[in-house]
Design a protein around this motif. Structure first.
Motif, PDB file in Angstrom:
ATOM      1  N   GLY A 187       5.413  12.990  -8.266  1.00  0.00           N
ATOM      2  CA  GLY A 187       5.317  13.360  -6.767  1.00  0.00           C
ATOM      3  C   GLY A 187       3.994  12.554  -6.065  1.00  0.00           C
ATOM      4  O   GLY A 187       3.854  12.771  -4.970  1.00  0.00           O
ATOM      5  N   GLY A 188       3.353  11.817  -6.810  1.00  0.00           N
ATOM      6  CA  GLY A 188       2.138  11.117  -6.213  1.00  0.00           C
ATOM      7  C   GLY A 188       2.854  10.098  -5.094  1.00  0.00           C
ATOM      8  O   GLY A 188       3.820   9.183  -5.230  1.00  0.00           O
ATOM      9  N   VAL A 189       2.141  10.091  -3.808  1.00  0.00           N
ATOM     10  CA  VAL A 189       2.664   9.196  -2.874  1.00  0.00           C
ATOM     11  C   VAL A 189       1.500   8.886  -2.024  1.00  0.00           C
ATOM     12  O   VAL A 189       0.217   9.525  -1.791  1.00  0.00           O
ATOM     13  N   ALA A 190       1.519   7.759  -1.407  1.00  0.00           N
ATOM     14  CA  ALA A 190       0.440   7.141  -0.622  1.00  0.00           C
ATOM     15  C   ALA A 190       1.070   6.775   0.758  1.00  0.00           C
ATOM     16  O   ALA A 190       2.009   5.921   0.656  1.00  0.00           O
ATOM     17  N   ALA A 191       0.174   7.206   1.785  1.00  0.00           N
ATOM     18  CA  ALA A 191       0.673   6.608   3.197  1.00  0.00           C
ATOM     19  C   ALA A 191      -0.242   5.692   3.588  1.00  0.00           C
ATOM     20  O   ALA A 191      -1.161   5.960   3.870  1.00  0.00           O
ATOM     21  N   VAL A 192       0.250   4.596   4.135  1.00  0.00           N
ATOM     22  CA  VAL A 192      -0.694   3.532   4.891  1.00  0.00           C
ATOM     23  C   VAL A 192      -0.233   3.453   6.169  1.00  0.00           C
ATOM     24  O   VAL A 192       0.849   3.103   6.518  1.00  0.00           O
ATOM     25  N   MET A 193      -1.198   3.730   7.156  1.00  0.00           N
ATOM     26  CA  MET A 193      -1.194   3.707   8.548  1.00  0.00           C
ATOM     27  C   MET A 193      -1.331   2.183   9.123  1.00  0.00           C
ATOM     28  O   MET A 193      -2.676   2.095   9.568  1.00  0.00           O
ATOM     29  N   ALA A 194      -0.434   1.504   8.934  1.00  0.00           N
ATOM     30  CA  ALA A 194      -0.496   0.189   9.425  1.00  0.00           C
ATOM     31  C   ALA A 194       0.836  -0.435   9.552  1.00  0.00           C
ATOM     32  O   ALA A 194       1.757   0.263   9.094  1.00  0.00           O
ATOM     33  N   ASP A 195       0.919  -1.623   9.975  1.00  0.00           N
ATOM     34  CA  ASP A 195       2.137  -2.222  10.516  1.00  0.00           C
ATOM     35  C   ASP A 195       2.897  -2.484   8.962  1.00  0.00           C
ATOM     36  O   ASP A 195       2.464  -3.439   8.203  1.00  0.00           O
ATOM     37  N   PRO A 196       4.028  -2.099   8.802  1.00  0.00           N
ATOM     38  CA  PRO A 196       4.769  -2.322   7.414  1.00  0.00           C
ATOM     39  C   PRO A 196       5.089  -3.810   7.254  1.00  0.00           C
ATOM     40  O   PRO A 196       5.297  -4.049   6.181  1.00  0.00           O
ATOM     41  N   ASP A 197       5.120  -4.642   8.362  1.00  0.00           N
ATOM     42  CA  ASP A 197       5.559  -6.044   8.079  1.00  0.00           C
ATOM     43  C   ASP A 197       4.266  -6.691   7.589  1.00  0.00           C
ATOM     44  O   ASP A 197       4.543  -8.181   7.322  1.00  0.00           O
ATOM     45  N   ASN A 198       2.889  -6.132   7.702  1.00  0.00           N
ATOM     46  CA  ASN A 198       1.839  -6.911   7.249  1.00  0.00           C
ATOM     47  C   ASN A 198       1.976  -7.413   5.807  1.00  0.00           C
ATOM     48  O   ASN A 198       2.287  -6.621   5.034  1.00  0.00           O
ATOM     49  N   ALA A 199       1.540  -8.500   5.595  1.00  0.00           N
ATOM     50  CA  ALA A 199       1.357  -9.011   4.280  1.00  0.00           C
ATOM     51  C   ALA A 199       0.447  -8.141   3.311  1.00  0.00           C
ATOM     52  O   ALA A 199       0.993  -7.934   2.124  1.00  0.00           O
ATOM     53  N   VAL A 200      -0.575  -7.356   3.979  1.00  0.00           N
ATOM     54  CA  VAL A 200      -1.295  -6.653   3.125  1.00  0.00           C
ATOM     55  C   VAL A 200      -0.595  -5.226   2.590  1.00  0.00           C
ATOM     56  O   VAL A 200      -0.627  -4.900   1.517  1.00  0.00           O
ATOM     57  N   VAL A 201       0.031  -4.898   3.705  1.00  0.00           N
ATOM     58  CA  VAL A 201       0.950  -3.622   3.427  1.00  0.00           C
ATOM     59  C   VAL A 201       2.000  -4.015   2.580  1.00  0.00           C
ATOM     60  O   VAL A 201       2.211  -3.138   1.648  1.00  0.00           O
ATOM     61  N   GLN A 202       2.363  -5.143   2.617  1.00  0.00           N
ATOM     62  CA  GLN A 202       3.600  -5.403   1.663  1.00  0.00           C
ATOM     63  C   GLN A 202       3.239  -5.562   0.120  1.00  0.00           C
ATOM     64  O   GLN A 202       3.682  -4.860  -0.813  1.00  0.00           O
ATOM     65  N   ALA A 203       2.102  -5.980   0.096  1.00  0.00           N
ATOM     66  CA  ALA A 203       1.472  -5.985  -1.302  1.00  0.00           C
ATOM     67  C   ALA A 203       0.985  -4.667  -2.001  1.00  0.00           C
ATOM     68  O   ALA A 203       1.196  -4.518  -3.014  1.00  0.00           O
ATOM     69  N   MET A 204       0.479  -3.752  -0.876  1.00  0.00           N
ATOM     70  CA  MET A 204       0.539  -2.522  -1.238  1.00  0.00           C
ATOM     71  C   MET A 204       1.746  -1.919  -1.769  1.00  0.00           C
ATOM     72  O   MET A 204       1.566  -1.207  -2.763  1.00  0.00           O
ATOM     73  N   VAL A 205       2.647  -1.793  -0.903  1.00  0.00           N
ATOM     74  CA  VAL A 205       4.080  -1.458  -1.511  1.00  0.00           C
ATOM     75  C   VAL A 205       4.574  -1.761  -2.811  1.00  0.00           C
ATOM     76  O   VAL A 205       4.961  -0.792  -3.555  1.00  0.00           O
TER      77      VAL A 205
END
Length: 653
Positions: free
Chosen positions: A514-532
């Motif tokens: 059940g662990g989840v992490a929510a990033v409040m940032a543009d999902p198309d950003n390269a940093v966010v994609q690396a997180m995902v």
């Protein structure tokens, strides 16, 4: 003899005569005092010679401060290497490497406690990482094994580092472990003490006080300790028979020395490992471009887990929902600070009785405010620094000089209406406390950190770097105000954001439970994609390629020269720029980036400017030599205006 002089053109050896009464104690490596140009200065004896090449009259050695040889040959070699790499003087590096003397600690008798043998540590937890067996086998065989380690989410990295240190220590080698701050030092120090034994471990921390810290440093110098754990300056610890250097989180700003010649602990570690033929282990949840370069050049190898193991350990990472379907369900999601999907993740975790971590980039209440009418940032009337609201219904104050104002007025339009542009941790805790009534709210910020969060539902609001681990992991992690980190005016903005985010998300439970992490940032950003994707290596490789295209470190070697226009111009006139070098600038330097060393000159001669000198990595040594030679010429001319010279600094913008 090397006197500790402040001017670069006198960074060289001088010969002195040794009186007969000082002959026994005047040995290489000891502290001494000599008379230089009519005044007494401190220094170190580098060598004893029968004759001198100096044709003039020699002065006599004035005093041996201490008979303890605090500058052994291997430390001297490291100091010389760091001074050349950083375009600084050996005197400046020695002030960083050797702590001030405390006679009481030196006069104490060395401890005579029996030391138990160091057993081989359990390495079962390392089996999830590819090539770990061969790495530790090489360390045990006294080979210079070098690796960059990216632990999986949820890993007890401090225990893994202690196990790695125990492998080298059990093989009879010395180990130096460097961490960014006191919080990490407590974790790693306790783990090493438990696994290796208190009698073999020296923890060097500034909080010990100068006398105790020097006492422990002397124990390392005598060879009474096999493992050193410390912060930035401990990278110079005089450990015997160095076999392994461990550096945790090399992207942390705390590992960069703010004093001349501004070396980074990672660079010092690399040079020291090379000189000593020792192994090295750079560990972090994310990966810097400098670590990626070590991998791509083949100097080090990656210690990473297979992709299926990475996915199994990581939580489910979701970014701000900007798709048409998501916006139809929640039209305000794009503008909301915490959209509906993030609230749902937090609510679900709390209902299961699990804590929720909310990371906020800034501490305080409202750390940045602006005019409601014209959106101009409110500035202090005294120093032009940014204004903030420290607490609800309180007075506004300047973040630079602390000047308070009950009602600030916009300098552009004269309005007294104020709006918040950034919301701090305290205001966030207040808002979430109202949104989730009856749930405990815990705040962990710099200076007020919480060591650990127990089981049970709780909201933990934290700033980056001081997120407390939860006893059973966080059910949800919310990363707020992503635009603030991604929008930093810094070459490393993406790298900084990914490092801070991954360190927080690594505290969450795996997705399978059940662990989840929510990033409040543009999902198309390269940093966010690396997180995902949980792919720090892929992001670092792409970032390194991008820097190579535009010619920025670490793909190239770059020197930054700051000073007044007159000082910088004079410096460039005498500097022999390498043939393949390129001079960029000058450009005006922002007020916030102006170094204190030239503050007095600024008032007299005008604004400060910055010049960049860029060369290929193969020309780095030539660039350093040219900078040192130019500084020597300028100091010999007694130039009144100072310049600050840095090589590959953290912030070039």
């Amino acid at each position: 003899m090397l006197p500790l002089l402040e001017v670069p053109h006198l960074d060289r050896e001088f010969d002195y005569l040794v009186p007969a009464e000082l002959d026994a104690h005047a040995q290489p490596g000891v502290r001494v005092r000599v008379r230089f140009s009519g005044r007494l200065v401190d220094g170190y004896i580098l060598a004893r010679l029968d004759t001198s090449a100096h044709e003039g009259k020699l002065a006599w050695l004035h005093k041996v401060v201490s008979p303890v040889p605090v500058l052994p040959p291997d430390l001297l070699a490291l100091v010389e290497r760091v001074a050349r790499r950083s375009a600084g003087t050996r005197a400046d590096v020695l002030r960083l490497a050797i702590p001030p003397r405390h006679a009481r600690a030196e006069n104490e008798d060395p401890e005579a406690t029996a030391k138990a043998a160091i057993p081989g540590p359990p390495l079962a937890a390392w089996q999830r990482y590819e090539h770990a067996d061969s790495y530790f086998a090489a360390l045990a065989a006294h080979q210079p094994a070098r690796a960059v380690w990216n632990p999986v989410a949820g890993e007890h990295w401090w225990t893994r580092l202690a196990e790695a240190a125990a492998v080298a220590a059990a093989a009879g080698r010395g180990v130096v472990i460097i961490v960014p701050d006191q919080r990490d030092l407590d974790l790693v120090g306790a783990a090493c003490t438990t696994l290796i034994g208190d009698e073999h471990v020296a923890v060097l921390a500034a909080g010990l006080g100068p006398t105790e810290r020097y006492r422990r440093w002397l124990a390392v110098l005598r060879g009474d300790r096999r493992v050193v754990v410390g912060t930035r300056s401990a990278i110079f610890a005089p450990i015997h028979d160095l076999g392994l250097i461990i550096l945790w989180d090399d992207g942390d700003d705390s590992l960069w020395e703010p004093r001349s010649p501004y070396p980074h602990s990672r660079d010092v570690a690399v040079h020291r490992a090379h000189l000593a033929g020792a192994g090295i282990l750079l560990g972090a949840f994310s990966r810097t471009c400098e670590a990626q370069l070590l991998l791509e050049t083949g100097w080090a190898h990656a210690l990473v887990a297979p992709r299926d193991e990475v996915r199994r350990a990581a939580p489910r990472v979701v970014a701000r929902a900007d798709s048409d379907i998501a916006l139809e369900r929640d039209p305000a999601a794009r503008a909301a600070r915490i959209p509906a999907f993030a609230f749902q993740a937090a609510r679900a975790a709390l209902e299961r009785g699990e804590p929720v971590l909310i990371q906020v980039p800034r501490r305080g209440y409202l750390p940045a405010v602006a005019c409601q009418d014209c959106r101009e940032q409110l500035r202090c009337r005294r120093c032009a620094g940014p204004m903030e609201l420290g607490q609800r219904d309180g007075a506004y104050s300047c973040r630079w000089c602390g000047t308070a104002e009950q009602q600030p007025r916009c300098r552009r339009c004269g309005s007294v209406k104020v709006r918040a542009t950034v919301i701090g941790a305290k205001r966030t805790a207040e808002e979430l406390g109202r949104a989730f009534p009856g749930v405990a709210v815990i705040t962990s910020t710099g200076g007020e950190g919480v060591p650990v969060v127990g089981p049970g539902a709780a909201l933990v609001i934290s700033t980056p770097g001081v997120e407390p681990p939860a006893a059973e992991g966080y059910g949800a992690v919310l990363l707020l105000d992503g635009w603030l980190l991604l929008g930093l005016a810094d070459l490393r903005a993406g790298e900084i954001a990914l490092r801070k985010w991954m360190a927080a998300v690594a505290l969450a439970r795996p997705a399978a439970i059940g662990g989840v992490a929510a990033v409040m940032a543009d999902p198309d950003n390269a940093v966010v994609q690396a997180m995902v994707r949980w792919d720090p290596g892929g992001f670092a490789a792409a970032e390194l390629r991008a820097r190579a295209e535009v010619g920025f470190p670490p793909a190239v070697r770059m020197a930054v020269i700051d000073g007044t226009h007159a000082a910088v111009s004079a410096f460039l006139e005498v500097m022999q720029v390498p043939a393949d070098g390129e001079v960029l600038g000058p450009v005006p330097l922002p007020w916030t980036a102006r170094p204190p060393v030239i503050a007095d000159s600024v008032r007299e001669e005008g604004d400060v400017e910055r010049v960049l000198v860029r060369v290929p990595r193969s020309g780095g040594a030539l660039l350093s030599d040219a900078l040192r030679a130019a500084q020597a010429v300028c100091s010999s001319r007694r130039e009144t205006s100072a310049v600050r010279v840095q090589i590959d600094p953290l912030n070039i913008g």
